[in-house]
Design an enzyme around this catalytic site. Structure first.
Site, PDB file in Angstrom:
ATOM      1  CG  LEU A  62      -2.022  -1.111   1.173  1.00 50.58           C
ATOM      2  CD1 LEU A  62      -2.921  -1.014   2.399  1.00 50.58           C
ATOM      3  CD2 LEU A  62      -2.855  -1.063  -0.104  1.00 50.58           C
TER       4      LEU A  62
ATOM      5  CG  ASP B 291       4.326  -9.104  -4.955  1.00 49.35           C
ATOM      6  OD1 ASP B 291       4.408  -8.153  -4.161  1.00 49.35           O
ATOM      7  OD2 ASP B 291       5.313  -9.542  -5.583  1.00 49.35           O
TER       8      ASP B 291
END
Length: 428
Positions: A59, A303
């Site tokens: 993130l 991922d």
């Protein structure tokens, strides 16, 4: 408390049923349901799954908000059918203290689109020299259970052993980025025929496989849990299969892009295909699909690795490694696993919701679609097929390898504890 009636949905791909949500909870599942004042969603045979859980998301916040923020990342997650994501620790500052993991956790709560469970770093600063504050991160408000130096390998066997011993005390898990660093110095792509022809530095399969072999033996010795991130080679599959046959507590994930793409794409020199671990061969891809189908590989994890335009729109050697994946993951799994007959939708739910939630101890997620359970759900139009258009992504970044490629399936609705975060393909 609001009510929602989902009418005619194929729960986990089965026969069409109605599902009634009252507040945050599923209250009824059956045929011919009705509820006064409920908002009705006509599913028309779409597949209803438990909200997806991603054990491996980047993130980028804090520190690289030009790539992604917790808000934009969770909006991307909701668009892809996810209700819970685990945020990797390679931020700036690194998530190696209780303070940083609590910051990420609170940002997730504020976003409202998806639950965010921070992953704590194994070592201070991801430097591989000294264990981070594992206990403090677990005892924090974020209640961290998964620890990883992802992006880097915990290459020191003594440090890895200590980490496995430490997390055993609270049933945590160490998620290893399996990459022996000295075998991959200067590596640019998979080592093989294509790398030889292109003259690019090769990334040998043994760099991954040697670390996995070491770590399953360490986990066995300690009696702890180890999770293998983004497994990518046929040899790695065989090692994990052997370890499981011995009763070793190992789990493994595969990314959507390693289920579909091969190193042949690197011939284009398009940095969108540059990723860590690298795209492998067709033989590896087929082995990964088979292993996901038979349970050797436990889960699919994205991922999701967003990068700004300038980090990808450059020469191959200078480009960052990684691909965004939250908004296309389910479509790629449908293409590679469901439409090929390797998995049914119940199997997809197992590998993209139930099992990742169990590995990460994500309370309230990965639950059955039945009365009394939290209403974390996603509705998928499996008959849809269309081109991937990154301009419409909710993610802040656009580095997808699928631009313009036709993929099946489209998430139309997502509910987080009964609250719609995505309706008719649009974020609320």
């Amino acid at each position: 408390m609001s009510k929602t009636l989902i009418r005619g949905a194929k729960v986990l791909g089965g026969e069409p049923q109605d599902v009634l949500i009252d507040g945050e909870t599923i209250t009824q599942v059956g045929a011919g349901l009705s509820a006064e004042g409920a908002e009705v969603v006509e599913a028309d045979g779409k597949v209803l799954l438990p909200g997806l859980v991603d054990l491996h998301t980047h993130l980028r916040e804090p520190g690289r908000e030009d790539s992604e923020t917790v808000l934009t990342g969770t909006r991307a997650a909701a668009s892809g059918g996810y209700t819970n994501v685990f945020a990797m620790a390679n931020t700036f500052p690194v998530a190696d203290t209780a303070g940083v993991v609590e910051q990420v956790w609170r940002l997730g709560q504020e976003s409202g689109y998806c639950d965010v469970q921070p992953i704590g770093a194994v070592t201070v600063g991801l430097e591989g020299q000294k264990l981070a504050e594992l206990g403090a991160m677990h005892e924090s408000a974020a209640a961290v259970t998964v620890f990883s130096d992802d992006g880097k390998c915990v290459h020191d066997a003594v440090i890895m052993r200590r980490a496995l011993e430490y997390v055993k005390a609270f049933d945590g898990v160490v998620a290893q980025h399996a990459q022996e660093p000295r075998l991959t110095e200067g590596a640019q792509m998979n080592e093989g025929v294509v790398s030889a022809e292109l003259g690019l530095g090769g990334w040998p399969a043994v760099a991954e496989e040697s670390i996995i072999a070491r770590d399953v033996l360490l986990a066995d010795h300690v009696g702890s849990r180890v999770h293998i991130c983004h497994l990518s080679t046929a040899g790695s599959v065989e090692i994990v299969r052997w370890a499981k046959s011995r009763g070793i507590r190992v789990t493994a994930e595969v990314t959507p892009h390693h289920l579909l793409l091969t190193d042949e794409l690197v011939r284009s020199y398009n940095p969108v295909y540059k990723v860590n671990p690298p795209l492998r061969t067709e033989r590896d891809v087929l082995a990964l699909r088979e292993a996901l189908a038979d349970g050797t590989i436990d889960i699919v994890a994205t991922d999701h690795a967003p990068h700004p335009h300038e980090d990808k729109d450059c020469e191959w050697a200078a480009a960052a490694m990684g691909m965004v994946g939250l908004e296309t993951a389910l479509s790629v799994v449908q293409e590679t696993m469901v439409d090929t007959g390797l998995l049914d939708w119940a199997g997809v739910a197992e590998r993209m919701s139930f099992t990742p939630a169990r590995i990460g101890r994500a309370e309230g997620h990965g639950r059955p679609v039945s009365a009394g359970e939290p209403a974390n759900l996603t509705l998928v139009d499996t008959a849809y097929r269309g081109p991937v258009e990154p301009a419409g992504f909710a993610s802040r970044s656009r580095n997808t390898p699928y631009e313009g490629r036709e993929l099946p399936g489209r998430v139309t609705h997502t509910w987080l504890r009964g609250k719609a975060t995505l309706v008719d393909g649009k974020l609320t």
